[in-house]
Design an enzyme around this catalytic site. Structure first.
Site, PDB file in Angstrom:
ATOM      1  CE  LYS A 158       4.197   7.315   6.501  1.00 32.81           C
ATOM      2  NZ  LYS A 158       3.300   6.484   7.341  1.00 32.81           N
ATOM      3  N   GLY A 165      -2.740  10.285   1.370  1.00 36.33           N
ATOM      4  CA  GLY A 165      -1.637   9.765   0.581  1.00 36.33           C
ATOM      5  C   GLY A 165      -0.703  10.820   0.021  1.00 36.33           C
ATOM      6  CD  GLU A 200       5.828   5.841  10.302  1.00 35.00           C
ATOM      7  OE1 GLU A 200       5.041   5.989  11.244  1.00 35.00           O
ATOM      8  OE2 GLU A 200       5.498   5.353   9.206  1.00 35.00           O
ATOM      9  CG  HIS A 208      -2.837   0.862   3.842  1.00 37.38           C
ATOM     10  ND1 HIS A 208      -2.351   2.128   3.643  1.00 37.38           N
ATOM     11  CD2 HIS A 208      -3.936   1.027   4.607  1.00 37.38           C
ATOM     12  CE1 HIS A 208      -3.118   3.012   4.250  1.00 37.38           C
ATOM     13  NE2 HIS A 208      -4.098   2.354   4.841  1.00 37.38           N
ATOM     14  CD  GLU A 275      -5.039   5.068   6.724  1.00 38.67           C
ATOM     15  OE1 GLU A 275      -3.851   5.279   6.386  1.00 38.67           O
ATOM     16  OE2 GLU A 275      -6.020   5.384   6.029  1.00 38.67           O
ATOM     17  CD  GLU A 287      -2.302   8.536   7.899  1.00 36.65           C
ATOM     18  OE1 GLU A 287      -3.298   8.953   7.270  1.00 36.65           O
ATOM     19  OE2 GLU A 287      -1.129   8.853   7.609  1.00 36.65           O
ATOM     20  CG  ASN A 289      -7.402   8.626   7.739  1.00 34.17           C
ATOM     21  OD1 ASN A 289      -6.926   9.621   7.206  1.00 34.17           O
ATOM     22  ND2 ASN A 289      -6.892   7.420   7.573  1.00 34.17           N
ATOM     23  NE  ARG A 291     -10.021  12.146   5.867  1.00 35.55           N
ATOM     24  CZ  ARG A 291      -9.729  11.079   5.145  1.00 35.55           C
ATOM     25  NH1 ARG A 291     -10.698  10.215   4.860  1.00 35.55           N
ATOM     26  NH2 ARG A 291      -8.503  10.839   4.727  1.00 35.55           N
ATOM     27  CB  VAL A 294     -12.580   7.366  -0.112  1.00 33.78           C
ATOM     28  CG1 VAL A 294     -13.088   7.042  -1.515  1.00 33.78           C
ATOM     29  CG2 VAL A 294     -12.107   8.821  -0.044  1.00 33.78           C
TER      30      VAL A 294
END
Length: 450
Positions: A158, A165, A200, A208, A275, A287, A289, A291, A294
């Site tokens: 990653k 994504g 990872e 998810h 997440e 991780e 996010n 913000r 979507v």
């Protein structure tokens, strides 16, 4: 409260922010490129400022252009939406230096958490479970091989500065490692301007699941429940829902508590998303996010909270009105992303002019879109055309309502194709209907298609 907010974004999220600001009595100014001068957001805003060409580097990613637009507009705050500059700590710092409030977390928090490898290490120090992997970034193929020797295949490489994504490669054998390592570093450098990567263990059949949090400047941190985002193609989400189906209540509560604890320990402020991967051995932090997401509408539909409004209120220094006991999700919400892509050609972008564009309506059906008949869908930006969101008292009813809504959606134009046929197939897939699907659902469906 702010008198004027500059919206440094485009598409459906820019229009979404305009609408909430209008309800709050806030004047809006949309910063736009030459390609977006006739966009729905520009038409809806109180004012607009053209900041550069269609290419994002000269417009939506240009910090000087956005700052100058905000100053010229007399704005007190900047809403970055998602994508573009929304998780750029340098941009948040420049906003502060120009007496502009960045509607998001503090720059120093975003800088720490925006580095995915560093965020993983930090959350592990707070006690959140993480997948086996590298302690930080890996700086050579030899280091990557050492990590794999320790944790075994398959692994996922990653981008440390990644998001949305992008910047990921799954590796299943030693033969693939060298090529994937070099390709991921190159892609990370090209897309994010940062070639650092970390590793990872990869879980083939994981789910998810993410937890939405809100944190104000007065010490209150809330979770708003979780969303399942397991329907993905190449790590890009297509269908999201709240709450996550078939998740044991104890695990649901444990994940929510972990997200709140992580946000509190990190000094997070604003709306954010933790997440996680959910596998047979429990959940694992991936991780954060920093913000609005979507897929935030599904959380809004089950909680009744306007997350953009909460973002703005928090940025203005106001305390959250609700306590955790006030957050009581009801029913089930589904969101389908309608992208201008052709599923028959491996989801290749399918831009063109919309000759016909008639979104669905009906009970408990919401469409967040910037599309309209005559709008030109370009290849300069993300292919998201609309988000169809439905709510129902239970999941099977929600799936039936989404099928009906997608069947009503009329989109036509020369060269334009959408993901609606692929979404229809997902909604008919037995594993999806049963709520037992993982992130491998779409790949399995593709392999099974004759």
């Amino acid at each position: 409260m702010f008198a004027t907010v500059l919206i440094a974004n485009r598409g459906e999220i820019a229009l979404r922010v305009v609408r909430t600001c209008r309800e709050m009595g806030i004047r809006t100014v949309v910063a736009h490129s030459t390609a977006d001068r006739d966009s729905a957001a520009v038409r809806a805003a109180d004012a607009a400022v053209q900041i550069g060409p269609a290419a994002p580097k000269g417009s939506y990613l240009s910090i000087p252009a956005v700052i100058e637009a905000a100053r010229a507009a007399g704005a007190q705050a900047v809403h970055p939406g998602y994508g573009f500059l929304s998780e750029d700590a340098d941009f948040a710092e420049v906003c502060a230096a120009n007496d502009l409030v960045f509607i998001g977390p503090p720059p120093e928090v975003m800088a720490r958490l925006g580095d995915k490898a560093a965020a993983r290490r930090e959350m592990a120090s707070y006690g959140l479970p993480v997948l086996p992997g590298s302690a930080g970034t890996v700086n050579s193929l030899a280091e990557a091989a050492e990590v794999v020797d320790r944790i075994g295949y398959p692994v996922i490489i990653k981008a440390a500065a990644g998001g949305g994504g992008r910047g990921m490669s799954v590796v299943r054998s030693a033969r693939e490692l060298g090529r994937a390592y070099r390709a991921t570093r190159a892609a990370a450098q090209a897309v994010f301007g940062d070639g650092r990567v970390y590793l990872e263990r990869f879980c083939d059949q994981a789910r998810h699941v993410e937890v939405q949090v809100l944190a104000d400047r007065h010490g209150t941190v809330l979770h708003l429940g979780e969303r399942d985002c397991s329907v993905q193609r190449r790590h890009q989400k297509l269908v999201e829902e709240a709450p996550a189906p078939n998740l044991p209540d104890a695990l649901r509560a444990e994940m929510a508590a972990a997200a709140v604890a992580g946000a509190r320990a990190a000094g997070y402020v604003g709306a954010g998303t933790f997440e996680f991967l959910v596998a047979d051995d429990g959940f694992h932090f991936m991780e954060i996010n920093c913000r609005i997401q979507v897929e935030h509408p599904v959380t809004e539909m089950v909680t009744g909270l306007d997350l953009v409004r909460e973002q703005i209120r928090i940025a203005a220094g106001l305390p959250l009105k609700a306590g955790q006991h006030d957050v009581r999700p009801r029913g089930v919400a589904l969101e389908c992303r309608v992208n201008a892509e052709d599923p028959a050609r491996e989801y290749a972008p399918a831009p063109g002019t919309l000759d016909e564009f008639v979104p669905p309506g009906g009970p408990f059906t919401r469409v967040d879109t910037h599309g309209y008949a005559g709008w030109r869908v370009t290849s300069d930006y993300d292919s998201l055309l609309a988000k169809v969101i439905v709510w129902a008292p239970d999941r099977l009813h929600a799936i039936a309502r989404m099928r009906r809504a997608l069947a009503e959606f009329r989109v036509a134009g020369r060269g334009v194709r959408t993901t609606i046929p692929a979404l229809d197939r997902v909604l008919d897939e037995p594993d999806f209907i049963a709520g037992v699907h993982g992130t491998d659902l779409l790949s399995r469906m593709t392999q099974e298609t004759p």
